[in-house]
Design an enzyme around this catalytic site. Sequence first.
Site, mmCIF file in Angstrom:
data_model
loop_
_atom_site.group_PDB
_atom_site.id
_atom_site.type_symbol
_atom_site.label_atom_id
_atom_site.label_comp_id
_atom_site.label_asym_id
_atom_site.label_seq_id
_atom_site.Cartn_x
_atom_site.Cartn_y
_atom_site.Cartn_z
ATOM 1 N N ASP A 191 14.142 -88.775 -41.002
ATOM 2 C CA ASP A 191 13.569 -89.050 -39.686
ATOM 3 C C ASP A 191 12.261 -89.816 -39.840
ATOM 4 O O ASP A 191 12.006 -90.409 -40.882
ATOM 5 C CB ASP A 191 13.407 -87.754 -38.872
ATOM 6 C CG ASP A 191 12.348 -86.811 -39.434
ATOM 7 O OD1 ASP A 191 11.665 -87.183 -40.414
ATOM 8 O OD2 ASP A 191 12.179 -85.700 -38.893
ATOM 9 N N HIS A 209 10.164 -87.499 -42.574
ATOM 10 C CA HIS A 209 10.687 -86.636 -43.628
ATOM 11 C C HIS A 209 11.847 -87.262 -44.395
ATOM 12 O O HIS A 209 12.684 -87.949 -43.804
ATOM 13 C CB HIS A 209 11.145 -85.303 -43.022
ATOM 14 C CG HIS A 209 10.099 -84.655 -42.179
ATOM 15 N ND1 HIS A 209 10.081 -84.753 -40.799
ATOM 16 C CD2 HIS A 209 9.014 -83.929 -42.520
ATOM 17 C CE1 HIS A 209 9.030 -84.095 -40.324
ATOM 18 N NE2 HIS A 209 8.368 -83.597 -41.346
ATOM 19 N N SER A 243 6.146 -79.439 -44.303
ATOM 20 C CA SER A 243 7.569 -79.673 -44.042
ATOM 21 C C SER A 243 8.414 -79.922 -45.279
ATOM 22 O O SER A 243 9.636 -79.788 -45.221
ATOM 23 C CB SER A 243 7.737 -80.851 -43.078
ATOM 24 O OG SER A 243 7.076 -82.000 -43.574
#
Length: 362
Positions: free
Chosen positions: A323, A326, A38
Amino acid sequence: MSSSSSMDLLMCLLLLISPVVLAKSSSTVPAIFTFGDSIFDAGNNHYNKNCTAQADFPPYGSSFFHRPTGRFTNGRTVADFISEFVGLPLQKPFLELQIQILNGTSNFSNGINFASAGSGLLLDTNKFMGVTPIQTQLQQFQTLVEQNLIEKSIIQESLFLLETGSNDIFNYFLPFRAPTLSPDAYVNAMLDQVNKTIDQIYKLGARRIAFFSLGPVGCVPARAMLPNAPTNKCFGKMNVMAKMYNKRLEDIVNIIPTKYPGAIAVFGAVYGITHRFQTYPARYGFSDVSNACCGNGTLGGLMQCGREGYKICNNPNEFLFWDFYHPTEHTYRLMSKALWNGNKNHIRPFNLMALATNKITF
């Protein structure tokens, strides 16, 4: 003030100045090829309808793109910023490019982003979520090379960015799975795949290689989901495992030029960079380095951003985490600057700007 403190202060001032200054270089890089999870994913999971790890809904993307793009942050990722610094358009995800090429509206000339959020080095990591593991990402790239869809000369001059492993380590501590390997053996299994990855991309033509360390995985807000993890401090056991992996990864990266003739490689010390943000938050513009800007529950880590019932902060730029897992775009921006033109505390033996401008003789 000590010399080390003076250096830290100077570096933080450099990281906070305009990104335009840092973006100018005489890069010889025609394209960037990106593999990992990610920290890089530009939307591959969005185009993979079998994947349940998604960020294709608001407020993801709200600070820069003003719409969700599949990136797991509020704006750009490390891969995006490095593309800007090199002077290339933002990378498109492989699965999007594949569709556009079939329609005759695009090509692979500026590089490709193969990264898949939630993936890892080990095949079983989040397999149930339908993510694309590093092995499949490499196979996608290999197929393009074997079909002569990317010129060999472009590959040799291109920048290869790799970062993966945080999901493997986080999953090691999940309460519903009993580890069958010791932490040491588990990390070695991850590193076996690192060696295979480097070997494969080299055989396919990669010569400018940047491998980034893991960040302090044990500090992500999502640790609040783990019954044995503290919420008033980082999860020490998880960070010890991440540092074990990072140390051995750096040893592997250091021997790339010797093991693979013609290749040059750098090790991005993402753990150390992030630790500085946590240690000196105000210097880097942070007011909160523990909680998620977007989420809910303890640390904002018990609910994914954008799901029903989520809460969001007023100024994401003041938060280290966007979040439950991340970083924010602000964090990624600072991290990218440190990797692009930072010193050996951030990336070694030289930075990405040097890697991108280094002449390679074949």
